[in-house]
Motif scaffolding. Structure first.
Motif, PDB file in Angstrom:
ATOM      1  N   LEU A   1       0.812  -1.223   0.000  1.00 50.60           N
ATOM      2  CA  LEU A   1       0.000   0.000   0.000  1.00 50.60           C
ATOM      3  C   LEU A   1       0.843   1.270   0.000  1.00 50.60           C
ATOM      4  O   LEU A   1       0.524   2.228  -0.704  1.00 50.60           O
ATOM      5  N   LEU A   2       1.891   1.318   0.793  1.00 47.70           N
ATOM      6  CA  LEU A   2       2.608   2.571   1.000  1.00 47.70           C
ATOM      7  C   LEU A   2       3.930   2.583   0.229  1.00 47.70           C
ATOM      8  O   LEU A   2       3.948   2.498  -0.968  1.00 47.70           O
ATOM      9  N   GLN A   3       5.064   2.703   0.924  1.00 46.50           N
ATOM     10  CA  GLN A   3       6.345   2.878   0.254  1.00 46.50           C
ATOM     11  C   GLN A   3       6.945   1.538  -0.191  1.00 46.50           C
ATOM     12  O   GLN A   3       7.088   0.625   0.614  1.00 46.50           O
ATOM     13  N   PRO A   4       7.352   1.428  -1.459  1.00 45.14           N
ATOM     14  CA  PRO A   4       8.119   0.246  -1.868  1.00 45.14           C
ATOM     15  C   PRO A   4       9.571   0.396  -1.461  1.00 45.14           C
ATOM     16  O   PRO A   4      10.025   1.482  -1.090  1.00 45.14           O
ATOM     17  N   THR A   5      10.318  -0.685  -1.520  1.00 48.33           N
ATOM     18  CA  THR A   5      11.766  -0.554  -1.426  1.00 48.33           C
ATOM     19  C   THR A   5      12.283   0.044  -2.725  1.00 48.33           C
ATOM     20  O   THR A   5      11.621   0.001  -3.758  1.00 48.33           O
TER      21      THR A   5
ATOM     22  N   LYS B   1      -8.206   2.569   6.557  1.00 48.29           N
ATOM     23  CA  LYS B   1      -7.991   3.252   7.833  1.00 48.29           C
ATOM     24  C   LYS B   1      -6.619   2.956   8.422  1.00 48.29           C
ATOM     25  O   LYS B   1      -6.008   3.819   9.069  1.00 48.29           O
ATOM     26  N   PHE B   2      -6.111   1.733   8.197  1.00 50.69           N
ATOM     27  CA  PHE B   2      -4.827   1.308   8.760  1.00 50.69           C
ATOM     28  C   PHE B   2      -3.897   0.835   7.635  1.00 50.69           C
ATOM     29  O   PHE B   2      -3.543  -0.348   7.564  1.00 50.69           O
ATOM     30  N   PRO B   3      -3.454   1.746   6.749  1.00 46.62           N
ATOM     31  CA  PRO B   3      -2.627   1.313   5.617  1.00 46.62           C
ATOM     32  C   PRO B   3      -1.249   0.800   6.014  1.00 46.62           C
ATOM     33  O   PRO B   3      -0.598   0.110   5.219  1.00 46.62           O
ATOM     34  N   ASP B   4      -0.783   1.130   7.223  1.00 45.49           N
ATOM     35  CA  ASP B   4       0.517   0.631   7.679  1.00 45.49           C
ATOM     36  C   ASP B   4       0.435  -0.794   8.208  1.00 45.49           C
ATOM     37  O   ASP B   4       1.461  -1.481   8.298  1.00 45.49           O
ATOM     38  N   ALA B   5      -0.762  -1.231   8.579  1.00 44.52           N
ATOM     39  CA  ALA B   5      -0.930  -2.538   9.227  1.00 44.52           C
ATOM     40  C   ALA B   5      -1.156  -3.620   8.181  1.00 44.52           C
ATOM     41  O   ALA B   5      -2.231  -4.228   8.085  1.00 44.52           O
ATOM     42  N   THR B   6      -0.136  -3.869   7.378  1.00 47.07           N
ATOM     43  CA  THR B   6      -0.217  -4.862   6.317  1.00 47.07           C
ATOM     44  C   THR B   6       0.483  -6.147   6.755  1.00 47.07           C
ATOM     45  O   THR B   6       0.976  -6.257   7.859  1.00 47.07           O
ATOM     46  N   GLY B   7       0.525  -7.121   5.858  1.00 48.43           N
ATOM     47  CA  GLY B   7       1.107  -8.413   6.215  1.00 48.43           C
ATOM     48  C   GLY B   7       0.298  -9.091   7.298  1.00 48.43           C
ATOM     49  O   GLY B   7       0.846  -9.615   8.268  1.00 48.43           O
ATOM     50  N   LEU B   8      -1.017  -9.120   7.115  1.00 51.49           N
ATOM     51  CA  LEU B   8      -1.911  -9.575   8.182  1.00 51.49           C
ATOM     52  C   LEU B   8      -1.979 -11.095   8.292  1.00 51.49           C
ATOM     53  O   LEU B   8      -2.082 -11.811   7.305  1.00 51.49           O
TER      54      LEU B   8
ATOM     55  N   GLY C   1       3.696  -6.251   8.781  1.00 50.48           N
ATOM     56  CA  GLY C   1       4.200  -5.172   7.952  1.00 50.48           C
ATOM     57  C   GLY C   1       4.550  -3.895   8.671  1.00 50.48           C
ATOM     58  O   GLY C   1       4.772  -2.873   8.024  1.00 50.48           O
ATOM     59  N   ASN C   2       4.631  -3.913  10.008  1.00 52.90           N
ATOM     60  CA  ASN C   2       4.959  -2.697  10.738  1.00 52.90           C
ATOM     61  C   ASN C   2       5.755  -3.059  11.988  1.00 52.90           C
ATOM     62  O   ASN C   2       5.519  -4.104  12.612  1.00 52.90           O
TER      63      ASN C   2
ATOM     64  N   LYS D   1       9.005 -13.241   0.310  1.00 53.05           N
ATOM     65  CA  LYS D   1       9.410 -13.947  -0.898  1.00 53.05           C
ATOM     66  C   LYS D   1      10.540 -13.192  -1.588  1.00 53.05           C
ATOM     67  O   LYS D   1      10.772 -12.007  -1.353  1.00 53.05           O
ATOM     68  N   ASP D   2      11.221 -13.869  -2.486  1.00 54.91           N
ATOM     69  CA  ASP D   2      12.346 -13.245  -3.193  1.00 54.91           C
ATOM     70  C   ASP D   2      11.886 -12.648  -4.528  1.00 54.91           C
ATOM     71  O   ASP D   2      12.444 -12.912  -5.577  1.00 54.91           O
ATOM     72  N   ASN D   3      10.845 -11.827  -4.460  1.00 54.44           N
ATOM     73  CA  ASN D   3      10.366 -11.185  -5.678  1.00 54.44           C
ATOM     74  C   ASN D   3       9.957  -9.751  -5.387  1.00 54.44           C
ATOM     75  O   ASN D   3      10.128  -9.257  -4.268  1.00 54.44           O
ATOM     76  N   GLU D   4       9.385  -9.078  -6.360  1.00 57.50           N
ATOM     77  CA  GLU D   4       9.063  -7.658  -6.237  1.00 57.50           C
ATOM     78  C   GLU D   4       8.017  -7.382  -5.163  1.00 57.50           C
ATOM     79  O   GLU D   4       7.872  -6.244  -4.716  1.00 57.50           O
ATOM     80  N   PHE D   5       7.272  -8.397  -4.739  1.00 59.01           N
ATOM     81  CA  PHE D   5       6.261  -8.237  -3.695  1.00 59.01           C
ATOM     82  C   PHE D   5       6.776  -8.707  -2.338  1.00 59.01           C
ATOM     83  O   PHE D   5       5.993  -8.866  -1.397  1.00 59.01           O
ATOM     84  N   GLY D   6       8.100  -8.895  -2.194  1.00 54.06           N
ATOM     85  CA  GLY D   6       8.660  -9.624  -1.065  1.00 54.06           C
ATOM     86  C   GLY D   6       8.847  -8.874   0.230  1.00 54.06           C
ATOM     87  O   GLY D   6       9.569  -9.353   1.107  1.00 54.06           O
ATOM     88  N   ILE D   7       8.233  -7.711   0.393  1.00 52.79           N
ATOM     89  CA  ILE D   7       8.249  -6.994   1.667  1.00 52.79           C
ATOM     90  C   ILE D   7       6.803  -6.627   2.002  1.00 52.79           C
ATOM     91  O   ILE D   7       6.132  -5.977   1.201  1.00 52.79           O
ATOM     92  N   PRO D   8       6.285  -7.020   3.175  1.00 51.65           N
ATOM     93  CA  PRO D   8       4.861  -6.845   3.456  1.00 51.65           C
ATOM     94  C   PRO D   8       4.446  -5.459   3.922  1.00 51.65           C
ATOM     95  O   PRO D   8       3.274  -5.232   4.210  1.00 51.65           O
ATOM     96  N   GLY D   9       5.385  -4.511   4.029  1.00 52.70           N
ATOM     97  CA  GLY D   9       5.046  -3.159   4.474  1.00 52.70           C
ATOM     98  C   GLY D   9       6.229  -2.243   4.230  1.00 52.70           C
ATOM     99  O   GLY D   9       7.139  -2.574   3.464  1.00 52.70           O
ATOM    100  N   ASP D  10       6.229  -1.079   4.860  1.00 53.98           N
ATOM    101  CA  ASP D  10       7.365  -0.175   4.726  1.00 53.98           C
ATOM    102  C   ASP D  10       8.608  -0.814   5.338  1.00 53.98           C
ATOM    103  O   ASP D  10       8.624  -1.131   6.534  1.00 53.98           O
ATOM    104  N   GLU D  11       9.652  -0.975   4.533  1.00 52.24           N
ATOM    105  CA  GLU D  11      10.863  -1.650   4.996  1.00 52.24           C
ATOM    106  C   GLU D  11      11.690  -0.757   5.915  1.00 52.24           C
ATOM    107  O   GLU D  11      12.410  -1.235   6.786  1.00 52.24           O
TER     108      GLU D  11
END
Length: 702
Positions: free
Chosen positions: A37-41, A548-555, A562-563, A595-605
């Protein structure tokens, strides 16, 4: 038509060159380049913890157009200056340039891309304070370079280029560079292969030229690239692993790479510019900036205390100098000064952690003075720096931050209109900070301070609601405010919590876990509450929750991977005799969300904050309580890990029979001696201990 030059043609038609030898081969800077949702790496090009950081400017990995190529990105994922753009026509600066992902090669030490419409090859290699771009143009086209219109550039006509840029409205950035090809007034080059060597300074153009001459004089592109690659080889091979899959190694070593992005050394040949007093200081000791204590105190700083303790000492010495220069101990030290961000004085926790792990902290008493001043004289308000407000006076008198009822109008002018009071989060965070300060006072024999801050550290108990079994807000009259802790509190729950809801904040007492277990009714009830967290429903659609909670990812249930506030939570089962649930959950979290791909971080790193969690957890242990020199055991993904320590010793972790199925710890040995507890000390690690785990496919009751 295809380009007339040979190099790009061969590159597009042939296989990519063989990857370098060593663990740096596993780094993939594109992992996590698409954010939930928010910042990518960002695919950062830099040397470990060095000032120069560069990446192609684009929205994220889904974006197939590059806006520009910066000569420097001043802060973590922000603050690009001196941007350039190679073109073959009289195009406007605003035009973006199309590229193909398949034609892009990215390593921390080397970048190469092909601009499809302009038919230009772009290459880059980073230095410490310097860098080098190389552009290969089609032979029968204009060879032009556009310069960012927001920076001040000076072309000297003899191949030199200088410049100044203003960052954050008050901090000057300086440039000195040299082109290797003649050019005209429109910056059109005679040759089809054009190189730009340059240096960046925060002191002056003259200082940039000194760095240029010391780092780049007489060196070509290949040598700069090779030196950068060697720097990464050294840090990546400080940890060696056996077992695990290629995907797990890619995720692990990419996380280790991101754990070396910040803080960054901005010293320039015996001097540095400090944004904390806006002065240049002569000092041979490195000066580091760009940290975020809220994000990094839990895992990144503890990881560095293992891998690079002397560097960590330099970083903490930088914190002390910042205090001396500004009058406040910083929490988010940036190039321009302390960024008012998040909440808490968590640099106090970092200092305690380092002190107890045996690091030498220059002028510890001065550091303590700064931490104590923060605790007694600085506002606790989120996203605010400065002196006490009426809310802080209330906290000192009553032991909690007072909250407003839903719909009640804010009466304290200093409260940020978006970040709000975060009353429960502030109370919990500063309870941890006061605990750390009290423990440090005890270590330094400031006995009255130890008693005072030790008592104030119990403030978290004032917001524990026994009936609801959540940390809940109270108003200024001491009355509970009846809210749904999983949903209420406005954007990010910020009226009461911060970026996460009450399900996450019920575990934010890492400094006093036995007491938290007691509040929840004992070990069995505590474990049941953890089970409930990982299985609880959101009570609404995920899109509604994340609005409402865009930082609370990787649920996972109500748990957010993700936080940062969630990092330690899966390890808490170890404290109530159900370690197998920690082992199961850690393996699951690593497998699902990293995961070792472009989606491999569940929130702001967050510049190593989350990546350090991955490094620790993949190795099989984690520092649950920063400030206590103890690690708790999880479930390693590798059968063997060796950490080559700076003191010349090796810490070894061996997981016998480790596999995807055999994730449960059956037995533990440290240096050949059996132990029942799933814990070991920092001293055992740094002494070059050998931790042996017997793994199996069924839970064992350890």
């Amino acid at each position: 038509m295809r380009p007339a030059v040979l190099i790009p043609l061969l590159w597009l038609c042939c296989c990519r060159p063989a990857a370098p030898a060593g663990n740096e081969n596993y780094i993939d800077p594109t992992i996590g380049n698409i954010s939930p949702l928010l910042q990518p790496t960002r695919p950062q090009l830099h040397r470990p913890n060095q000032m120069i950081r560069v990446y192609p400017l684009r929205k994220d990995y889904t974006d197939d157009e590059i806006t520009a190529f910066p000569l420097q990105v001043v802060g973590h994922n922000a603050g690009e200056v001196f941007c350039i753009k190679p073109v073959t026509d009289s195009t406007r600066w605003e035009r973006k340039q199309l590229y193909d992902h398949e034609s892009e090669e990215i390593h921390p030490w080397y970048y190469r891309n092909w601009l499809v419409e302009d038919q230009i090859q772009v290459e880059y290699a980073p230095g410490r304070k310097c860098g080098m771009y190389r552009f290969t143009y089609p032979a029968h086209a204009a060879h032009r370079l556009l310069l960012s219109p927001v920076d001040n550039w000076v072309l000297n006509g003899n191949g030199e280029i200088t410049g100044t840029s203003l960052y954050h409205g008050d901090t000057k950035v300086y440039l000195y560079g040299q082109f290797d090809s003649p050019y005209d007034a429109a910056l059109t080059f005679k040759d089809s292969i054009v190189s730009l060597k340059y240096a960046i300074s925060y002191i002056s153009v003259a200082a940039a030229k000194v760095s240029f001459e010391q780092e780049l004089a007489g060196k070509g592109f290949a040598e700069i690239r090779k030196t950068a690659e060697a720097a990464w080889h050294r840090v990546m091979n400080q940890v060696t692993v056996e077992g695990g899959t290629v995907a797990q190694r890619r995720a692990f070593f990419t996380a280790l790479y991101r754990s070396h992005e910040r803080m960054v050394n901005i010293s320039e040949e015996g001097a540095y510019y400090s944004g904390f007093d806006k002065q240049v200081h002569a000092d041979v000791r490195p000066f580091y900036v760009d940290d975020a204590a809220w994000d990094t105190y839990q895992a990144l700083h503890p990881l560095r205390m293992i891998l690079h303790p002397h560097q960590e000492e330099d970083m903490l010495a930088s914190y002390v100098r910042m205090y001396e220069q500004s009058g406040w101990m910083p929490q988010f030290p940036r190039l321009f000064g302390d960024h008012a961000c998040m909440n808490g004085f968590h640099s106090t926790i970092i200092f305690l952690d380092a002190y107890r792990k045996g690091l030498h902290i220059a002028d510890m008493e001065k550091a303590y003075e700064g931490m104590k001043k923060n605790a007694l004289q600085a506002t606790m308000l989120p996203w605010r720096n400065g002196i006490l407000t009426s809310l802080d006076v209330f906290y000192a008198q009553h032991g909690y931050y007072p909250a407003l009822h839903p719909g009640e109008k804010e009466t304290v002018a200093e409260v940020d209109t978006f970040e709000k009071r975060q009353s429960v989060a502030v109370t919990l965070g500063h309870s941890y900070d006061d605990w750390a300060l009290g423990q440090l006072a005890k270590e330094l024999r400031h006995d009255s301070d130890a008693v005072f801050f030790g008592a104030r550290a119990k403030a978290y108990m004032n917001v524990w609601n026994e009936e609801k079994h959540f940390f809940m807000p109270k108003d200024e009259k001491g009355q509970w405010i009846d809210i749904d802790p999983g949903w209420d509190g406005g954007a990010g729950g910020r009226d009461y919590y911060d970026e996460n809801n009450g399900w996450t904040y019920q575990w934010q007492v890492a400094q006093d876990i036995p007491a938290l277990i007691g509040l929840m009714g004992g070990p069995r009830a505590f474990a049941h509450r953890l089970d409930t967290l990982f299985h609880a429903v959101l009570g609404r659609q995920r899109y509604q929750f994340w609005a409402k909670f865009p930082d609370a990812t990787g649920l996972i249930g109500q748990y957010s991977m993700g936080n940062e506030p969630g990092f330690h939570i899966p390890y808490l089962y170890n404290y109530v005799g159900q370690g197998w649930k920690t082992q199961r959950m850690i393996r699951s979290l690593l497998d699902i969300w990293f995961k070792d791909n472009e989606f491999g971080i569940p929130g702001d790193e967050d510049g190593g904050g989350m990546s350090a969690f991955v490094v620790f957890s993949s190795m099989g242990f984690y520092p649950v309580t920063a400030g206590e020199p103890v690690y708790t055991i999880g479930s390693p993904v590798f059968s063997k890990v060796v950490v080559h320590l700076e003191n010349g010793k090796d810490f070894t972790m061996v997981a016998h029979n480790c596999s995807a199925v055999n994730k449960y710890v059956q037995g533990v040995k440290m240096n050949g001696k059996e132990r029942k507890a799933l814990f070991f000390t920092h001293a055992e690690l740094m002494a070059g201990g050998t931790l042996e785990l017997e793994m199996g496919d069924k839970p064992a009751r350890l």
